[in-house]
Scaffold this motif. Structure first.
Motif, PDB file in Angstrom:
ATOM      1  N   TYR A 292       0.906  -1.110  -0.453  1.00 32.03           N
ATOM      2  CA  TYR A 292       0.138   0.237  -0.124  1.00 32.03           C
ATOM      3  C   TYR A 292       0.821   1.679   0.377  1.00 32.03           C
ATOM      4  O   TYR A 292       2.297   1.240   0.559  1.00 32.03           O
ATOM      5  CB  TYR A 292      -0.212   0.011   1.430  1.00 32.03           C
TER       6      TYR A 292
ATOM      7  N   TYR B 276       3.000   4.616 -12.108  1.00 32.18           N
ATOM      8  CA  TYR B 276       3.219   5.052 -13.408  1.00 32.18           C
ATOM      9  C   TYR B 276       4.240   5.271 -14.152  1.00 32.18           C
ATOM     10  O   TYR B 276       4.461   6.355 -13.369  1.00 32.18           O
ATOM     11  CB  TYR B 276       2.161   3.914 -14.398  1.00 32.18           C
TER      12      TYR B 276
ATOM     13  N   SER C 181      -3.920   9.774 -10.815  1.00 34.93           N
ATOM     14  CA  SER C 181      -4.126   8.229 -11.902  1.00 34.93           C
ATOM     15  C   SER C 181      -3.285   8.300 -12.568  1.00 34.93           C
ATOM     16  O   SER C 181      -2.458   8.820 -12.945  1.00 34.93           O
ATOM     17  CB  SER C 181      -5.740   8.253 -12.328  1.00 34.93           C
ATOM     18  N   SER C 182      -3.872   6.696 -13.272  1.00 34.69           N
ATOM     19  CA  SER C 182      -3.038   6.195 -14.159  1.00 34.69           C
ATOM     20  C   SER C 182      -3.547   5.250 -15.690  1.00 34.69           C
ATOM     21  O   SER C 182      -5.265   5.659 -15.235  1.00 34.69           O
ATOM     22  CB  SER C 182      -1.436   5.557 -13.696  1.00 34.69           C
ATOM     23  N   ASP C 183      -3.161   5.584 -16.786  1.00 35.78           N
ATOM     24  CA  ASP C 183      -4.301   4.708 -17.555  1.00 35.78           C
ATOM     25  C   ASP C 183      -4.530   3.076 -16.745  1.00 35.78           C
ATOM     26  O   ASP C 183      -4.944   2.404 -16.706  1.00 35.78           O
ATOM     27  CB  ASP C 183      -3.504   4.386 -18.507  1.00 35.78           C
ATOM     28  N   GLU C 184      -3.546   3.051 -15.532  1.00 30.08           N
ATOM     29  CA  GLU C 184      -3.680   1.606 -15.411  1.00 30.08           C
ATOM     30  C   GLU C 184      -4.244   1.444 -13.660  1.00 30.08           C
ATOM     31  O   GLU C 184      -5.048   0.574 -13.920  1.00 30.08           O
ATOM     32  CB  GLU C 184      -2.817   0.821 -15.132  1.00 30.08           C
ATOM     33  N   GLU C 185      -4.635   2.329 -13.216  1.00 33.78           N
ATOM     34  CA  GLU C 185      -5.496   2.223 -12.174  1.00 33.78           C
ATOM     35  C   GLU C 185      -5.344   4.039 -11.519  1.00 33.78           C
ATOM     36  O   GLU C 185      -4.550   5.018 -11.901  1.00 33.78           O
ATOM     37  CB  GLU C 185      -4.623   1.652 -10.985  1.00 33.78           C
ATOM     38  N   VAL C 186      -6.179   4.278 -10.636  1.00 33.77           N
ATOM     39  CA  VAL C 186      -7.005   5.443 -10.262  1.00 33.77           C
ATOM     40  C   VAL C 186      -6.139   5.464  -8.207  1.00 33.77           C
ATOM     41  O   VAL C 186      -6.308   4.102  -7.785  1.00 33.77           O
ATOM     42  CB  VAL C 186      -8.900   5.544  -9.176  1.00 33.77           C
ATOM     43  N   TYR C 187      -4.718   6.225  -8.025  1.00 34.67           N
ATOM     44  CA  TYR C 187      -4.510   5.925  -7.345  1.00 34.67           C
ATOM     45  C   TYR C 187      -5.023   6.512  -5.997  1.00 34.67           C
ATOM     46  O   TYR C 187      -4.738   6.228  -5.038  1.00 34.67           O
ATOM     47  CB  TYR C 187      -2.858   6.790  -6.820  1.00 34.67           C
ATOM     48  N   ARG C 188      -5.750   7.514  -6.301  1.00 33.56           N
ATOM     49  CA  ARG C 188      -6.425   8.454  -4.999  1.00 33.56           C
ATOM     50  C   ARG C 188      -7.159   9.390  -5.731  1.00 33.56           C
ATOM     51  O   ARG C 188      -6.888  10.473  -6.761  1.00 33.56           O
ATOM     52  CB  ARG C 188      -5.501   8.796  -4.040  1.00 33.56           C
TER      53      ARG C 188
END
Length: 103
Positions: A37, A72, A88-95
């Motif tokens: 995390y 990323y 965020s990135s293309d792969e995930e939302v960080y926060r």
């Protein structure tokens, strides 16, 4: 690393009135626990030795080499008045719901 700042985030960041030598720090701090995390934050700060300086839409963005390990290569910063900043990135939302704080 490529940093994309969406128009709504850019308008909000302009309100920060950065002083000379300051930038927006995107920080990812690893939290050791039974799972992997990282905690993410946005701060107004000055450049440190281990930081890389990036530019997104003319805004100086500081990311430490350690934080880059948890992000990323292409990240996006957006803003919604009800949800705050979103990292965020293309792969995930960080926060969601990040608040810009002055160090």
């Amino acid at each position: 690393m490529e940093i994309i700042i969406k128009p709504a985030a850019l308008e909000e960041l302009k309100k920060a009135n950065l002083e000379d030598g300051e930038g927006i720090r995107i920080e990812a701090v690893f939290i050791g626990s039974c799972s992997i995390y990282a905690e993410y934050s946005l701060k107004i700060d000055k450049k440190n030795e281990d930081d890389d300086l990036f530019e997104g839409e003319g805004v100086p963005v500081l990311v430490s080499k350690e934080s880059q390990k948890h992000l990323y290569k292409r990240i996006t910063l957006d803003f919604n008045p009800g949800l705050g900043f979103k990292l965020s990135s293309d792969e995930e939302v960080y926060r969601y719901n990040l608040k810009l704080q002055r160090v």
